[in-house]
Design a protein around this motif. Structure first.
Motif, PDB file in Angstrom:
ATOM      1  N   ASP A 267       0.819  -1.211   0.000  1.00 28.57           N
ATOM      2  CA  ASP A 267       0.000   0.000   0.000  1.00 28.57           C
ATOM      3  C   ASP A 267       0.853   1.262   0.000  1.00 28.57           C
ATOM      4  O   ASP A 267       0.503   2.259  -0.648  1.00 28.57           O
ATOM      5  N   ALA A 268       1.968   1.236   0.721  1.00 27.96           N
ATOM      6  CA  ALA A 268       2.851   2.398   0.751  1.00 27.96           C
ATOM      7  C   ALA A 268       3.552   2.598  -0.592  1.00 27.96           C
ATOM      8  O   ALA A 268       3.710   3.731  -1.067  1.00 27.96           O
ATOM      9  N   ILE A 269       3.963   1.497  -1.213  1.00 28.76           N
ATOM     10  CA  ILE A 269       4.642   1.590  -2.516  1.00 28.76           C
ATOM     11  C   ILE A 269       3.697   2.118  -3.584  1.00 28.76           C
ATOM     12  O   ILE A 269       4.028   3.045  -4.338  1.00 28.76           O
ATOM     13  N   SER A 270       2.513   1.540  -3.672  1.00 30.12           N
ATOM     14  CA  SER A 270       1.572   1.979  -4.705  1.00 30.12           C
ATOM     15  C   SER A 270       1.070   3.392  -4.429  1.00 30.12           C
ATOM     16  O   SER A 270       0.942   4.211  -5.352  1.00 30.12           O
ATOM     17  N   GLY A 271       0.802   3.697  -3.147  1.00 31.13           N
ATOM     18  CA  GLY A 271       0.385   5.051  -2.801  1.00 31.13           C
ATOM     19  C   GLY A 271       1.474   6.062  -3.077  1.00 31.13           C
ATOM     20  O   GLY A 271       1.203   7.202  -3.492  1.00 31.13           O
ATOM     21  N   GLY A 272       2.724   5.659  -2.855  1.00 28.90           N
ATOM     22  CA  GLY A 272       3.850   6.545  -3.117  1.00 28.90           C
ATOM     23  C   GLY A 272       4.009   6.857  -4.590  1.00 28.90           C
ATOM     24  O   GLY A 272       4.224   8.026  -4.975  1.00 28.90           O
ATOM     25  N   SER A 304       0.185   7.749   2.275  1.00 28.72           N
ATOM     26  CA  SER A 304      -0.635   6.562   2.020  1.00 28.72           C
ATOM     27  C   SER A 304      -1.250   5.984   3.291  1.00 28.72           C
ATOM     28  O   SER A 304      -2.342   5.413   3.246  1.00 28.72           O
ATOM     29  N   THR A 305      -0.562   6.083   4.430  1.00 34.73           N
ATOM     30  CA  THR A 305      -1.043   5.565   5.719  1.00 34.73           C
ATOM     31  C   THR A 305      -1.739   4.205   5.551  1.00 34.73           C
ATOM     32  O   THR A 305      -2.964   4.105   5.667  1.00 34.73           O
ATOM     33  N   PRO A 306      -0.975   3.140   5.296  1.00 30.71           N
ATOM     34  CA  PRO A 306      -1.592   1.829   5.030  1.00 30.71           C
ATOM     35  C   PRO A 306      -2.454   1.295   6.173  1.00 30.71           C
ATOM     36  O   PRO A 306      -3.517   0.712   5.930  1.00 30.71           O
ATOM     37  N   LEU A 361       2.484   8.980  11.912  1.00 27.68           N
ATOM     38  CA  LEU A 361       2.203   7.866  12.817  1.00 27.68           C
ATOM     39  C   LEU A 361       1.839   6.591  12.051  1.00 27.68           C
ATOM     40  O   LEU A 361       1.150   5.722  12.581  1.00 27.68           O
ATOM     41  N   SER A 362       2.311   6.465  10.827  1.00 26.25           N
ATOM     42  CA  SER A 362       1.951   5.304  10.016  1.00 26.25           C
ATOM     43  C   SER A 362       2.447   3.993  10.606  1.00 26.25           C
ATOM     44  O   SER A 362       1.873   2.933  10.328  1.00 26.25           O
ATOM     45  N   PHE A 363       3.502   4.048  11.410  1.00 27.04           N
ATOM     46  CA  PHE A 363       4.010   2.833  12.059  1.00 27.04           C
ATOM     47  C   PHE A 363       3.533   2.706  13.506  1.00 27.04           C
ATOM     48  O   PHE A 363       4.013   1.859  14.258  1.00 27.04           O
ATOM     49  N   VAL A 408      -6.554  -2.190   7.160  1.00 28.42           N
ATOM     50  CA  VAL A 408      -5.366  -2.092   6.310  1.00 28.42           C
ATOM     51  C   VAL A 408      -5.819  -1.993   4.863  1.00 28.42           C
ATOM     52  O   VAL A 408      -6.676  -2.761   4.421  1.00 28.42           O
ATOM     53  N   GLY A 409      -5.253  -1.052   4.131  1.00 31.50           N
ATOM     54  CA  GLY A 409      -5.656  -0.948   2.740  1.00 31.50           C
ATOM     55  C   GLY A 409      -5.022   0.223   2.028  1.00 31.50           C
ATOM     56  O   GLY A 409      -4.308   1.033   2.603  1.00 31.50           O
ATOM     57  N   GLY A 410      -5.317   0.285   0.748  1.00 31.70           N
ATOM     58  CA  GLY A 410      -4.788   1.336  -0.114  1.00 31.70           C
ATOM     59  C   GLY A 410      -5.225   1.043  -1.530  1.00 31.70           C
ATOM     60  O   GLY A 410      -6.315   0.496  -1.759  1.00 31.70           O
ATOM     61  N   LEU A 411      -4.396   1.365  -2.480  1.00 34.63           N
ATOM     62  CA  LEU A 411      -4.733   1.132  -3.881  1.00 34.63           C
ATOM     63  C   LEU A 411      -4.788  -0.365  -4.193  1.00 34.63           C
ATOM     64  O   LEU A 411      -3.910  -1.125  -3.789  1.00 34.63           O
ATOM     65  N   LYS A 412      -5.810  -0.771  -4.921  1.00 35.53           N
ATOM     66  CA  LYS A 412      -5.854  -2.153  -5.413  1.00 35.53           C
ATOM     67  C   LYS A 412      -5.620  -2.208  -6.921  1.00 35.53           C
ATOM     68  O   LYS A 412      -5.318  -3.266  -7.459  1.00 35.53           O
ATOM     69  N   HIS A 413      -5.759  -1.041  -7.590  1.00 35.16           N
ATOM     70  CA  HIS A 413      -5.414  -0.943  -9.013  1.00 35.16           C
ATOM     71  C   HIS A 413      -4.832   0.441  -9.279  1.00 35.16           C
ATOM     72  O   HIS A 413      -5.393   1.448  -8.841  1.00 35.16           O
TER      73      HIS A 413
END
Length: 421
Positions: A267-272, A304-306, A361-363, A408-413
């Motif tokens: 999620d962090a990679i794709s959001g980034g 992104s804050t996964p 505070l993502s971690f 937990v989540g973020g971009l799926k496509h």
């Protein structure tokens, strides 16, 4: 002394925190959270099928709660689940057959269990792993070049790169990676129609956990009979006070490392990358100043804050920002809101690859600070250090799609069009 009045008025803005689909609409989500921070930073949320809770939206309040891990406990409600699922998980835990990971535990048991894996994520271990991570980063950027000029960055790169890293660290055979990926998507995607198993009901979620447990039970038996030099063996043979961990603690340890250890990084990679595409000035800045990669990675993780939230339960009557919280009631710590807090971040809705300081505070914070934070940072650094200099052009090739979730989540496509050197 008079008892303070407890105001339980659930606002429409607070409802977004208990609506999985709200996390697919960043404009709506952040607009509501900004309103809450300004007007009701601690607010009552009552949205069935979830049990009610207090939402905490300010950075300082979340840090204070995480710092006081005697007043605020993870058990019995570490994250937001539908009431029916929450009851089933609790019953299974009481019967000794339920998932009970580090996020479910409190000290001293949490501290003892955490020690089992902590050496695998210390700086020396990360330095030893970096060569492998760099190799995998190059493999996946090379793959982008091969399959271009268009791809879905999430399904082709962001999922697979961290999956290979964490499962290689565990020592799992490569042919099992697709199985772990599917199970992880089903576990974290229980509220998303694309990824959930079946209808996403309680029995479907329990079936996913049973499949995890079946796989890792066999792995535990194998590593105890024939120990190897990998994280899976360290977990299988981990001891507390001279005794092997219980079966459920062992299996739960595998689940949290194998699933959260790659899904949040995805999620962090794709959001980034999405942030860089949508802010071409910042991508150009990073290309011109590669020494900014360290701060850029932190900004991608903030942006992104996964992990959207964790929850804590009060062990005694207390208050947060003047709002009384009775003993036994739970608070939801909105990391998404904290990471846009105007009191902490200058221009919080600006994506800035040079942002410093960046107290996101993502971690998490305190005793539950993410065990794999250093690994996640290294993975993002390796991948973008390989990708950014090779990018000649990049743009969206479609509309980015986000997972419906409350945890937990973020971009799926993330469809992109690009050219690489």
């Amino acid at each position: 002394m008079s008892t303070p009045t407890i105001h339980r008025h659930s606002s429409e803005h607070g409802r977004v925190l208990a609506e999985p689909v709200a996390y697919t609409d960043n404009d709506r989500l952040h607009s509501s959270l900004a309103w809450l921070r300004a007007n009701q930073p601690v607010t009552w949320v009552d949205v069935p099928p979830y049990r009610p809770f207090w939402a905490v939206t300010k950075h300082a309040d979340i840090m204070a709660i995480e710092r006081d891990n005697e007043l605020w406990l993870s058990e019995p409600r570490p994250l937001l689940l539908q009431a029916e699922v929450e009851d089933r998980v609790k019953a299974d835990q009481e019967a000794g057959v339920g998932l009970r990971t580090l996020i479910h535990m409190d000290d001293p048991h949490h501290r003892d269990i955490r020690k089992i894996g902590v050496d695998w994520f210390r700086p020396k271990a990360m330095r030893d792993l970096k060569v492998r991570v760099d190799e995998l980063a190059k493999r996946y950027v090379d793959r982008m070049a091969e399959i271009g000029p268009e791809c879905d960055f999430v399904t082709e790169v962001a999922i697979n790169f961290p999956l290979y890293v964490i499962l290689s660290l565990l020592g799992l055979p490569e042919e099992d990676f697709p199985r772990m990926l599917k199970l992880t998507q089903e576990m974290f995607g229980g509220e998303d129609a694309e990824h959930q198993r079946g209808e996403g009901g309680t029995e479907d979620i329990m079936a996913v956990l049973l499949d995890f447990f079946t796989y890792f039970s066999a792995l535990t038996a194998s590593r105890r009979a024939n120990p190897t030099d990998d994280l899976a063996s360290a977990i299988a043979n981990g001891r507390i006070n001279g005794e092997l961990m219980s079966d459920m603690d062992t299996l739960s340890y595998y689940v949290i490392v194998a699933s959260a250890g790659h899904d949040t990084t995805k999620d962090a990679i794709s959001g980034g990358l999405c942030a860089l595409v949508e802010h071409p000035d910042q991508l150009a800045r990073l290309k011109a100043h590669p020494d900014l990669m360290g701060t850029a990675v932190e900004e991608m993780i903030r942006w992104s804050t996964p992990v959207k939230e964790f929850m804590r339960t009060a062990t005694r009557d207390t208050e947060v920002r003047g709002v009384p919280i009775p003993k036994g009631e739970s608070v939801l710590l909105s990391y998404v809101s904290a990471n846009r807090d105007e009191d902490i971040f200058e221009n919080p809705f600006t994506f800035d690859v040079a942002r410093d300081p960046n107290k996101h505070l993502s971690f998490g914070y305190g005793v539950h600070f993410c065990l794999g934070a250093a690994l996640a940072r290294m993975e993002l650094n390796s991948l973008f250090t390989e990708l950014v200099p090779r990018l000649e052009s990049i743009e969206l090739a479609g509309v980015p799609e986000y997972s419906a979730t409350t945890f937990v989540g973020g971009l799926k496509h993330l469809p992109i069009r690009y050219s690489l050197r």
